[in-house]
Design a protein around this motif. Structure first.
Motif, PDB file in Angstrom:
ATOM      1  N   VAL A  92       7.222 -29.184   9.182  1.00  8.58           N
ATOM      2  CA  VAL A  92       8.576 -29.251   8.624  1.00  8.58           C
ATOM      3  C   VAL A  92       8.441 -29.585   7.148  1.00  8.58           C
ATOM      4  O   VAL A  92       7.798 -30.576   6.786  1.00  8.58           O
ATOM      5  CB  VAL A  92       9.427 -30.329   9.322  1.00  8.58           C
ATOM      6  N   THR A  93       9.039 -28.745   6.300  1.00  8.41           N
ATOM      7  CA  THR A  93       9.019 -28.966   4.853  1.00  8.41           C
ATOM      8  C   THR A  93      10.455 -28.995   4.348  1.00  8.41           C
ATOM      9  O   THR A  93      11.250 -28.101   4.675  1.00  8.41           O
ATOM     10  CB  THR A  93       8.247 -27.857   4.125  1.00  8.41           C
ATOM     11  N   VAL A  94      10.792 -30.028   3.592  1.00  7.24           N
ATOM     12  CA  VAL A  94      12.157 -30.189   3.083  1.00  7.24           C
ATOM     13  C   VAL A  94      12.109 -30.517   1.596  1.00  7.24           C
ATOM     14  O   VAL A  94      11.145 -31.115   1.108  1.00  7.24           O
ATOM     15  CB  VAL A  94      12.911 -31.304   3.836  1.00  7.24           C
ATOM     16  N   THR A  95      13.155 -30.148   0.882  1.00  8.79           N
ATOM     17  CA  THR A  95      13.225 -30.498  -0.529  1.00  8.79           C
ATOM     18  C   THR A  95      14.662 -30.488  -1.038  1.00  8.79           C
ATOM     19  O   THR A  95      15.506 -29.755  -0.527  1.00  8.79           O
ATOM     20  CB  THR A  95      12.366 -29.552  -1.390  1.00  8.79           C
ATOM     21  N   HIS A  96      14.880 -31.324  -2.052  1.00  6.20           N
ATOM     22  CA  HIS A  96      16.121 -31.357  -2.824  1.00  6.20           C
ATOM     23  C   HIS A  96      15.953 -30.644  -4.160  1.00  6.20           C
ATOM     24  O   HIS A  96      16.848 -30.706  -5.000  1.00  6.20           O
ATOM     25  CB  HIS A  96      16.503 -32.812  -3.136  1.00  6.20           C
ATOM     26  N   ALA A  97      14.820 -29.995  -4.379  1.00  6.25           N
ATOM     27  CA  ALA A  97      14.438 -29.646  -5.751  1.00  6.25           C
ATOM     28  C   ALA A  97      14.233 -28.158  -6.013  1.00  6.25           C
ATOM     29  O   ALA A  97      13.616 -27.795  -7.006  1.00  6.25           O
ATOM     30  CB  ALA A  97      13.168 -30.416  -6.130  1.00  6.25           C
ATOM     31  N   VAL A  98      14.746 -27.288  -5.130  1.00  2.72           N
ATOM     32  CA  VAL A  98      14.654 -25.852  -5.405  1.00  2.72           C
ATOM     33  C   VAL A  98      16.021 -25.197  -5.242  1.00  2.72           C
ATOM     34  O   VAL A  98      16.869 -25.672  -4.474  1.00  2.72           O
ATOM     35  CB  VAL A  98      13.618 -25.144  -4.502  1.00  2.72           C
ATOM     36  N   ARG A  99      16.223 -24.092  -5.961  1.00  4.09           N
ATOM     37  CA  ARG A  99      17.513 -23.385  -5.922  1.00  4.09           C
ATOM     38  C   ARG A  99      17.583 -22.389  -4.766  1.00  4.09           C
ATOM     39  O   ARG A  99      18.674 -21.987  -4.360  1.00  4.09           O
ATOM     40  CB  ARG A  99      17.729 -22.633  -7.231  1.00  4.09           C
ATOM     41  N   ASP A 100      16.440 -21.972  -4.261  1.00  2.87           N
ATOM     42  CA  ASP A 100      16.386 -20.997  -3.174  1.00  2.87           C
ATOM     43  C   ASP A 100      16.633 -21.714  -1.847  1.00  2.87           C
ATOM     44  O   ASP A 100      15.729 -22.304  -1.259  1.00  2.87           O
ATOM     45  CB  ASP A 100      15.018 -20.302  -3.176  1.00  2.87           C
ATOM     46  N   ARG A 101      17.875 -21.675  -1.365  1.00  7.56           N
ATOM     47  CA  ARG A 101      18.219 -22.383  -0.127  1.00  7.56           C
ATOM     48  C   ARG A 101      17.501 -21.741   1.060  1.00  7.56           C
ATOM     49  O   ARG A 101      17.486 -20.516   1.201  1.00  7.56           O
ATOM     50  CB  ARG A 101      19.726 -22.363   0.117  1.00  7.56           C
ATOM     51  N   GLN A 102      16.934 -22.579   1.909  1.00  4.65           N
ATOM     52  CA  GLN A 102      16.298 -22.095   3.128  1.00  4.65           C
ATOM     53  C   GLN A 102      16.666 -22.986   4.299  1.00  4.65           C
ATOM     54  O   GLN A 102      16.846 -24.198   4.139  1.00  4.65           O
ATOM     55  CB  GLN A 102      14.774 -22.038   2.973  1.00  4.65           C
ATOM     56  N   ASP A 103      16.771 -22.363   5.454  1.00  2.00           N
ATOM     57  CA  ASP A 103      17.055 -23.068   6.705  1.00  2.00           C
ATOM     58  C   ASP A 103      16.428 -22.243   7.822  1.00  2.00           C
ATOM     59  O   ASP A 103      17.118 -21.530   8.539  1.00  2.00           O
ATOM     60  CB  ASP A 103      18.566 -23.211   6.889  1.00  2.00           C
ATOM     61  N   THR A 104      15.116 -22.315   7.940  1.00  3.24           N
ATOM     62  CA  THR A 104      14.377 -21.375   8.777  1.00  3.24           C
ATOM     63  C   THR A 104      13.708 -22.044   9.976  1.00  3.24           C
ATOM     64  O   THR A 104      13.393 -23.236   9.952  1.00  3.24           O
ATOM     65  CB  THR A 104      13.285 -20.662   7.962  1.00  3.24           C
ATOM     66  N   LEU A 105      13.471 -21.236  10.998  1.00  2.78           N
ATOM     67  CA  LEU A 105      12.670 -21.632  12.158  1.00  2.78           C
ATOM     68  C   LEU A 105      11.831 -20.429  12.575  1.00  2.78           C
ATOM     69  O   LEU A 105      12.377 -19.353  12.832  1.00  2.78           O
ATOM     70  CB  LEU A 105      13.558 -22.065  13.326  1.00  2.78           C
ATOM     71  N   ASP A 106      10.527 -20.605  12.620  1.00  5.85           N
ATOM     72  CA  ASP A 106       9.610 -19.565  13.087  1.00  5.85           C
ATOM     73  C   ASP A 106       8.709 -20.170  14.159  1.00  5.85           C
ATOM     74  O   ASP A 106       8.171 -21.267  13.972  1.00  5.85           O
ATOM     75  CB  ASP A 106       8.742 -19.030  11.949  1.00  5.85           C
ATOM     76  N   VAL A 107       8.544 -19.452  15.260  1.00 12.93           N
ATOM     77  CA  VAL A 107       7.664 -19.883  16.340  1.00 12.93           C
ATOM     78  C   VAL A 107       6.701 -18.742  16.651  1.00 12.93           C
ATOM     79  O   VAL A 107       7.129 -17.599  16.888  1.00 12.93           O
ATOM     80  CB  VAL A 107       8.448 -20.255  17.614  1.00 12.93           C
ATOM     81  N   PHE A 108       5.411 -19.044  16.658  1.00 17.98           N
ATOM     82  CA  PHE A 108       4.383 -18.036  16.889  1.00 17.98           C
ATOM     83  C   PHE A 108       3.596 -18.398  18.148  1.00 17.98           C
ATOM     84  O   PHE A 108       3.126 -19.528  18.291  1.00 17.98           O
ATOM     85  CB  PHE A 108       3.425 -17.961  15.699  1.00 17.98           C
ATOM     86  N   GLY A 109       3.456 -17.403  19.038  1.00 19.50           N
ATOM     87  CA  GLY A 109       2.713 -17.616  20.269  1.00 19.50           C
ATOM     88  C   GLY A 109       1.582 -16.623  20.421  1.00 19.50           C
ATOM     89  O   GLY A 109       1.354 -15.775  19.542  1.00 19.50           O
ATOM     90  N   THR A 110       0.898 -16.700  21.519  1.00 21.64           N
ATOM     91  CA  THR A 110      -0.263 -15.839  21.735  1.00 21.64           C
ATOM     92  C   THR A 110       0.111 -14.385  21.990  1.00 21.64           C
ATOM     93  O   THR A 110      -0.731 -13.494  21.869  1.00 21.64           O
ATOM     94  CB  THR A 110      -1.089 -16.366  22.927  1.00 21.64           C
ATOM     95  N   ARG A 111       1.382 -14.113  22.336  1.00 21.99           N
ATOM     96  CA  ARG A 111       1.814 -12.733  22.587  1.00 21.99           C
ATOM     97  C   ARG A 111       2.853 -12.231  21.589  1.00 21.99           C
ATOM     98  O   ARG A 111       3.109 -11.022  21.523  1.00 21.99           O
ATOM     99  CB  ARG A 111       2.403 -12.607  23.995  1.00 21.99           C
ATOM    100  N   GLY A 112       3.475 -13.131  20.862  1.00 26.70           N
ATOM    101  CA  GLY A 112       4.548 -12.681  19.978  1.00 26.70           C
ATOM    102  C   GLY A 112       5.116 -13.815  19.156  1.00 26.70           C
ATOM    103  O   GLY A 112       4.562 -14.921  19.101  1.00 26.70           O
ATOM    104  N   SER A 113       6.249 -13.531  18.521  1.00 33.09           N
ATOM    105  CA  SER A 113       6.849 -14.510  17.621  1.00 33.09           C
ATOM    106  C   SER A 113       8.369 -14.450  17.682  1.00 33.09           C
ATOM    107  O   SER A 113       8.962 -13.448  18.107  1.00 33.09           O
ATOM    108  CB  SER A 113       6.390 -14.265  16.179  1.00 33.09           C
ATOM    109  N   ILE A 114       8.974 -15.542  17.246  1.00 35.07           N
ATOM    110  CA  ILE A 114      10.426 -15.655  17.111  1.00 35.07           C
ATOM    111  C   ILE A 114      10.699 -16.140  15.694  1.00 35.07           C
ATOM    112  O   ILE A 114      10.151 -17.164  15.275  1.00 35.07           O
ATOM    113  CB  ILE A 114      11.021 -16.667  18.109  1.00 35.07           C
ATOM    114  N   ARG A 115      11.538 -15.421  14.975  1.00 34.62           N
ATOM    115  CA  ARG A 115      11.876 -15.821  13.611  1.00 34.62           C
ATOM    116  C   ARG A 115      13.387 -15.948  13.472  1.00 34.62           C
ATOM    117  O   ARG A 115      14.126 -15.044  13.872  1.00 34.62           O
ATOM    118  CB  ARG A 115      11.348 -14.801  12.596  1.00 34.62           C
TER     119      ARG A 115
END
Length: 324
Positions: free
Chosen positions: A230-253
């Motif tokens: 988990v990475t968070v910041t108050h100091a960038v203009r590029d807003r992000q709110d992401t969740l990515d999960v990677f498994g042995t067969r596939g991924s969820i983004r």
């Protein structure tokens, strides 16, 4: 009808909590408290509460109130929750639950001793997109989960008179963005993967010179095996709110949790789904808590969940050497 008392009348109460109480057919906002009487009266009129109190101590003893929503600065959560429990009121507390896991323990003990329910406002537990991710992971569709990543970025540099300036005070907020909205991401990961086995963290002032960090990151490993960051910041203009999960067969983004878009890749199959949250993200939280009281069950997000997150925060901010 469930009679609510609302302690605190700031931004979150005005935009989400009070409207959710008005929208919930089983809820009735009885009273609101705010330290300055003129502001308390104005808040009661705006929120549609029947009455107001300048002292929250008077609100928790109001006989018409069944439960209290604590929407104050973090350093007040434990005292107000314990007092409400001692007055026989159920408590739904804003996130993060408290300044430390030790405070959470006191809150849980008080509510248990007085036979009242304790919930915490981690409303992302009710996001359809999070529920969908959990179902995909639990069904083994992406194989064994290996790595998850969450980013939460925003620019937050409030003026000295800004109403949310208190979030930059360690004494009131407990920490910076990792405490304020990083806690939401920690709760999502605990919901998906269970208890944390170990963690390592870094906090820093990269841009600002503040009482709290402007940027933080934590690496987690869960009892079930997967790792996460988990990475968070108050100091960038590029807003992000992401969740990515990677498994042995596939991924969820999920490129934006608040939007609810989900991109699924399993073997050679790809799909895009949309699972937006409720228009008012606090409404499912309020309705779940009221139903929990009515049916004598635990809220979906109870004090134990809040304590799990607080224990991770303790490690992040150097208050303990391990998650316990």
């Amino acid at each position: 009808m469930f009679g609510w008392g609302l302690i605190g009348a700031g931004d979150i109460a005005r935009r989400r909590v009070a409207p959710a109480m008005r929208e919930s057919p089983a809820s009735d906002l009885i009273a609101v408290s705010r330290a300055r009487a003129e502001l308390a009266a104005a808040a009661a009129a705006e929120f549609g509460a029947r009455r107001w109190y300048a002292r929250w101590q008077d609100l928790v003893t109001d006989p018409e109130i069944n439960g209290v929503y604590v929407a104050t600065m973090v350093d007040g959560h434990a005292e107000q929750t314990i007092a409400a429990a001692e007055a026989g009121k159920h408590v739904l507390c804003e996130k993060p639950m408290a300044m430390t896991a030790a405070e959470c323990d006191r809150m849980i003990a008080a509510c248990r001793a007085h036979g009242v329910l304790l919930g915490v406002a981690y409303y992302r537990r009710f996001y359809p997109v999070v529920q969908r991710v959990k179902a995909i992971v639990a069904a083994g569709e992406i194989g064994t989960p290996v790595v998850a990543q969450m980013n939460a970025f925003e620019w937050f540099d409030p003026e000295p008179d800004h109403p949310r300036r208190w979030l930059l005070s360690r004494a009131h907020a407990g920490g910076g963005p990792m405490m304020d909205f990083g806690c939401h991401r920690l709760e999502v990961l605990v919901n998906l993967f269970g208890p944390v086995r170990r963690a390592q963290a870094l906090t820093a002032d990269v841009i600002f010179d503040r009482d709290v960090e402007d940027t933080a990151a934590v690496l987690l490993q869960f009892d079930g095996g997967p790792c996460a960051s988990v990475t968070v910041t108050h100091a960038v203009r590029d807003r992000q709110d992401t969740l990515d999960v990677f498994g042995t067969r596939g991924s969820i983004r999920c490129p934006n949790l608040n939007a609810g878009e989900l991109r699924i890749a399993i073997d050679d199959r790809h799909a895009v789904e949309l699972h937006p949250p409720a228009a008012n993200v606090h409404l499912p939280l309020i309705e779940d808590f009221v139903d929990a009281v009515a049916t004598n069950r635990r809220p979906a997000v109870d004090g134990e969940v809040g304590r799990q997150v607080a224990a991770i925060e303790d490690l992040i901010y150097g208050l303990t050497a391990s998650v316990s």
